[in-house]
Design an enzyme around this catalytic site. Structure first.
Site, PDB file in Angstrom:
ATOM      1  N   GLN A   1      52.195  92.741  85.862  1.00 22.82           N
ATOM      2  CA  GLN A   1      52.492  91.761  86.898  1.00 22.82           C
ATOM      3  C   GLN A   1      53.152  90.497  86.345  1.00 22.82           C
ATOM      4  O   GLN A   1      52.701  89.915  85.362  1.00 22.82           O
ATOM      5  CB  GLN A   1      51.198  91.418  87.658  1.00 22.82           C
ATOM      6  CG  GLN A   1      50.677  92.617  88.438  1.00 22.82           C
ATOM      7  CD  GLN A   1      49.457  92.320  89.310  1.00 22.82           C
ATOM      8  OE1 GLN A   1      48.514  93.088  89.294  1.00 22.82           O
ATOM      9  NE2 GLN A   1      49.477  91.231  90.068  1.00 22.82           N
TER      10      GLN A   1
ATOM     11  N   PRO B   1      54.324  73.420  69.555  1.00 21.95           N
ATOM     12  CA  PRO B   1      53.133  74.153  70.010  1.00 21.95           C
ATOM     13  C   PRO B   1      53.249  74.548  71.487  1.00 21.95           C
ATOM     14  O   PRO B   1      53.835  73.817  72.284  1.00 21.95           O
ATOM     15  CB  PRO B   1      51.991  73.155  69.802  1.00 21.95           C
ATOM     16  CG  PRO B   1      52.623  71.829  69.616  1.00 21.95           C
ATOM     17  CD  PRO B   1      54.019  72.044  69.151  1.00 21.95           C
TER      18      PRO B   1
ATOM     19  N   ARG C   1      49.751  66.707  99.880  1.00 21.74           N
ATOM     20  CA  ARG C   1      50.328  66.517  98.555  1.00 21.74           C
ATOM     21  C   ARG C   1      51.835  66.780  98.523  1.00 21.74           C
ATOM     22  O   ARG C   1      52.583  66.097  97.827  1.00 21.74           O
ATOM     23  CB  ARG C   1      49.602  67.478  97.586  1.00 21.74           C
ATOM     24  CG  ARG C   1      49.763  67.238  96.124  1.00 21.74           C
ATOM     25  CD  ARG C   1      48.664  68.003  95.354  1.00 21.74           C
ATOM     26  NE  ARG C   1      48.456  69.352  95.878  1.00 21.74           N
ATOM     27  CZ  ARG C   1      49.104  70.449  95.466  1.00 21.74           C
ATOM     28  NH1 ARG C   1      49.990  70.368  94.508  1.00 21.74           N
ATOM     29  NH2 ARG C   1      48.843  71.626  95.994  1.00 21.74           N
ATOM     30  N   SER C   2      52.287  67.778  99.273  1.00 24.17           N
ATOM     31  CA  SER C   2      53.696  68.172  99.223  1.00 24.17           C
ATOM     32  C   SER C   2      54.510  67.631 100.395  1.00 24.17           C
ATOM     33  O   SER C   2      55.731  67.772 100.423  1.00 24.17           O
ATOM     34  CB  SER C   2      53.818  69.691  99.211  1.00 24.17           C
ATOM     35  OG  SER C   2      53.227  70.223  98.054  1.00 24.17           O
TER      36      SER C   2
ATOM     37  N   ARG D   1      48.650  90.776  83.476  1.00 22.08           N
ATOM     38  CA  ARG D   1      49.749  89.808  83.560  1.00 22.08           C
ATOM     39  C   ARG D   1      50.649  89.997  82.352  1.00 22.08           C
ATOM     40  O   ARG D   1      50.161  90.085  81.217  1.00 22.08           O
ATOM     41  CB  ARG D   1      49.175  88.381  83.553  1.00 22.08           C
ATOM     42  CG  ARG D   1      50.208  87.302  83.786  1.00 22.08           C
ATOM     43  CD  ARG D   1      50.668  87.240  85.222  1.00 22.08           C
ATOM     44  NE  ARG D   1      49.629  86.739  86.101  1.00 22.08           N
ATOM     45  CZ  ARG D   1      49.658  86.877  87.431  1.00 22.08           C
ATOM     46  NH1 ARG D   1      50.670  87.498  88.020  1.00 22.08           N
ATOM     47  NH2 ARG D   1      48.675  86.415  88.175  1.00 22.08           N
TER      48      ARG D   1
ATOM     49  N   GLY E   1      55.887  76.101  98.148  1.00 23.28           N
ATOM     50  CA  GLY E   1      55.527  77.011  97.056  1.00 23.28           C
ATOM     51  C   GLY E   1      56.598  78.069  96.829  1.00 23.28           C
ATOM     52  O   GLY E   1      57.605  78.112  97.548  1.00 23.28           O
ATOM     53  N   ALA E   2      56.369  78.923  95.827  1.00 27.80           N
ATOM     54  CA  ALA E   2      57.357  79.964  95.505  1.00 27.80           C
ATOM     55  C   ALA E   2      57.572  80.883  96.706  1.00 27.80           C
ATOM     56  O   ALA E   2      58.716  81.209  97.047  1.00 27.80           O
ATOM     57  CB  ALA E   2      56.886  80.781  94.302  1.00 27.80           C
TER      58      ALA E   2
ATOM     59  N   LYS F   1      41.739  94.930  95.367  1.00 32.45           N
ATOM     60  CA  LYS F   1      42.627  94.857  96.536  1.00 32.45           C
ATOM     61  C   LYS F   1      43.396  96.160  96.745  1.00 32.45           C
ATOM     62  O   LYS F   1      43.617  96.585  97.874  1.00 32.45           O
ATOM     63  CB  LYS F   1      43.617  93.691  96.378  1.00 32.45           C
ATOM     64  CG  LYS F   1      42.973  92.320  96.574  1.00 32.45           C
ATOM     65  CD  LYS F   1      43.941  91.185  96.233  1.00 32.45           C
ATOM     66  CE  LYS F   1      43.211  89.837  96.312  1.00 32.45           C
ATOM     67  NZ  LYS F   1      44.038  88.737  95.773  1.00 32.45           N
TER      68      LYS F   1
ATOM     69  N   HIS G   1      56.981  92.665  89.766  1.00 35.09           N
ATOM     70  CA  HIS G   1      55.832  93.440  89.320  1.00 35.09           C
ATOM     71  C   HIS G   1      56.268  94.888  89.091  1.00 35.09           C
ATOM     72  O   HIS G   1      57.080  95.423  89.851  1.00 35.09           O
ATOM     73  CB  HIS G   1      54.737  93.474  90.394  1.00 35.09           C
ATOM     74  CG  HIS G   1      53.979  92.190  90.551  1.00 35.09           C
ATOM     75  ND1 HIS G   1      54.210  91.066  89.801  1.00 35.09           N
ATOM     76  CD2 HIS G   1      52.960  91.869  91.401  1.00 35.09           C
ATOM     77  CE1 HIS G   1      53.370  90.111  90.184  1.00 35.09           C
ATOM     78  NE2 HIS G   1      52.607  90.567  91.145  1.00 35.09           N
TER      79      HIS G   1
ATOM     80  N   CYS H   1      50.549  91.608  96.750  1.00 33.15           N
ATOM     81  CA  CYS H   1      51.895  91.979  96.283  1.00 33.15           C
ATOM     82  C   CYS H   1      51.937  93.329  95.567  1.00 33.15           C
ATOM     83  O   CYS H   1      52.806  94.159  95.843  1.00 33.15           O
ATOM     84  CB  CYS H   1      52.466  90.881  95.390  1.00 33.15           C
ATOM     85  SG  CYS H   1      51.309  90.191  94.206  1.00 33.15           S
TER      86      CYS H   1
END
Lengths: 328, 328
Positions: free
Chosen positions: B152, B177, B40-41, B231, B13-14, B209, B238, B125
């Site tokens: 964020q 689109p 999966r990964s 967002r 992941g990131a 949080k 952020h 975060c």
């Protein structure tokens, strides 16, 4: 005033063009319509109407002048407009705090229009959108203070601002370098926490407008507002995160009810259903969308909410045309 | 602990990829390195390191496991990690509020690391970035309350969030689109005022949080935080607009001095020179940039400020690697 002759001063800018559009949409009863701009933009044609250069002689037969020009041009032309007997409904910030100039949001303080002596000012866009969102709370209990963080669209910098974001995004997609001219920094994929100039107390001129103009519009000389204004990569609707303290506690239910009934507002407030105001979906409309209403966790006499509205329309052009309607 | 064997759980992941990168950059003294992910990964290769499927047997010879996986995978694997005698430094929110789990921002409460019983949580975060920005104020006078509005980045939704904004902008430029899958609405040229789920009090899980985690990290059980999480179409940093009330008044000069000396912070605060934190320029860095420090106009014991920091790095990966460094 029936079928007034109307001039738009600064007709070729984002706000001026929208004023023209809003007048047409509303079938505003117009005698003659004159489109005026600085020498630089004169000679253009908008929807078949030629744009003339604004001079001291432009206003002789006009009844209402809708101002969408710079502070400088507004200040230069104001004496000629009032001497000609026309009412100047001005969107610049040049006259907003002058004592003899009403500052009007038609949903909030329409009665102030009557006090004019030739000039009526249109407030700052974020101030209009925020006050339309919360004035109904003030009718329940006086508003004492506001903490605001804004998320302001590039349209606030005019057509050039919109064009710059468009161009930056196209350059990005094409793998070309991004150019910034209107904004001091890249705005695509970025946020710029400065709108307006340094006023010396750490706040920008844009941030101080919310307090100074809010006090005048709400007739609350002691209103306190702490504002942080931020430019965001959104095209034409401003959003504002507001924490509003009132003298007495207002319940969330009462706030929702009041805002749902308030002129100029649309309540969009169902978190579970993912319904809340978003700037993409408030564009090209006159209503201010209000949602995310909830009790503040810091101060039990305060509410938090989130609102969004079209900066060019309700934040500027529509508000000015509404003021002109009040003059009829 | 010398040259610990380290596993990254959720390595593809990131945040997991960034943990790998930060370990390498810091020349972290590693014995064996294991990259783990869900079935999966598994099978991918990162910089020459194969990614294995995480199973109950994956942790037998590990000393530290850096968690960048989902709450579900973190909860499933935690017992195997601790039974194997490894310390789980977990970025998920699964264990953050558990009493026997320290919640650590190394600049703020490094001493809490010692109290761990096998699990140490990495905070949210926005909470990390906000607290790094303001903890130095708390050392001058106790922080009593915070009003926060966040801006964020899409990276908070993982690599898929970044890809979606990229793809939407490319589609826009190509006149195609725009598709939304990761976010419930278009994020390009838009703002979404919901991150996390409805908690029932009008606030989202992400918004709560900041109060719940802030109380634990700062050891201030009565800290009050009202947060609005939004967002924005920014890639990976952020930004947060903060209004911070302290028990005694802190002058702007004292706040600037304290923040300029604070570990993890970079003071960028000169409005006249157009110097302030911007998310585009804080990316791929570990420092939290802090600026726009000014006296609150509502409450004389409060300061307003603006901060920005890389969400994937200091908001997640770097903070976890710093915790691992404290364990050495």
């Amino acid at each position: 005033m029936k079928n007034p002759n109307i001039a738009i001063l600064g007709a070729t800018g984002a706000v001026g063009r929208e004023m023209f559009k809003v007048l047409m949409e509303r079938n505003f009863p117009i005698g003659k319509l004159k489109l005026l701009a600085s020498a630089r933009s004169a000679g253009k044609v908008l929807d078949g109407h030629p744009v003339e250069e604004a001079t001291k002689d432009s206003f002789r037969d006009m009844d209402i002048v809708l101002g969408a020009a710079s502070n400088d041009l507004a200040q230069e032309m104001a004496p000629y407009i009032t001497q000609a007997g026309a009412v100047f409904v001005d969107n610049s910030s040049a006259f907003r705090l002058r004592e003899d100039v009403p500052l009007v949001v038609p949903e909030v303080n329409p009665e102030d229009v009557r006090k004019h002596r030739g000039i009526i000012s249109n407030p700052n866009c974020s101030t209009i959108i925020s006050l339309v969102a919360i004035y109904a709370l003030g009718a329940i209990s006086p508003i004492q203070s506001i903490v605001a963080s804004t998320y302001q669209a590039v349209s606030g910098a005019g057509v050039g601002g919109i064009a710059e974001l468009e161009e930056q995004v196209r350059s990005y997609a094409a793998g070309k370098p991004l150019q910034s001219e209107v904004f001091p920094y890249q705005i695509a994929f970025n946020l710029i926490p400065q709108i307006g100039s340094d006023t010396g107390n750490g706040y920008t001129s844009e941030e101080m407008k919310m307090q100074n103009e809010g006090r005048k519009i709400l007739h609350l000389p002691d209103l306190k507002v702490s504002c942080t204004c931020v430019r965001v990569p959104v095209m034409r609707s401003h959003s504002i995160s507001l924490c509003v303290r009132t003298k007495e506690k207002i319940s969330v239910a009462a706030a929702r009810e009041a805002i749902s009934q308030a002129k100029g507002c649309k309540l969009v407030d169902d978190l579970e259903a993912k319904e809340y105001p978003m700037p993409l979906y408030t564009s090209d409309q006159d209503l201010v969308f209000v949602g995310r209403i909830r009790e503040d966790l810091v101060d039990s006499n305060a509410l938090n909410l989130w609102c969004a509205g079209d900066q060019i329309r309700k934040g500027a052009a529509t508000n000015a045309v509404q003021i002109a309607q009040l003059l009829l």
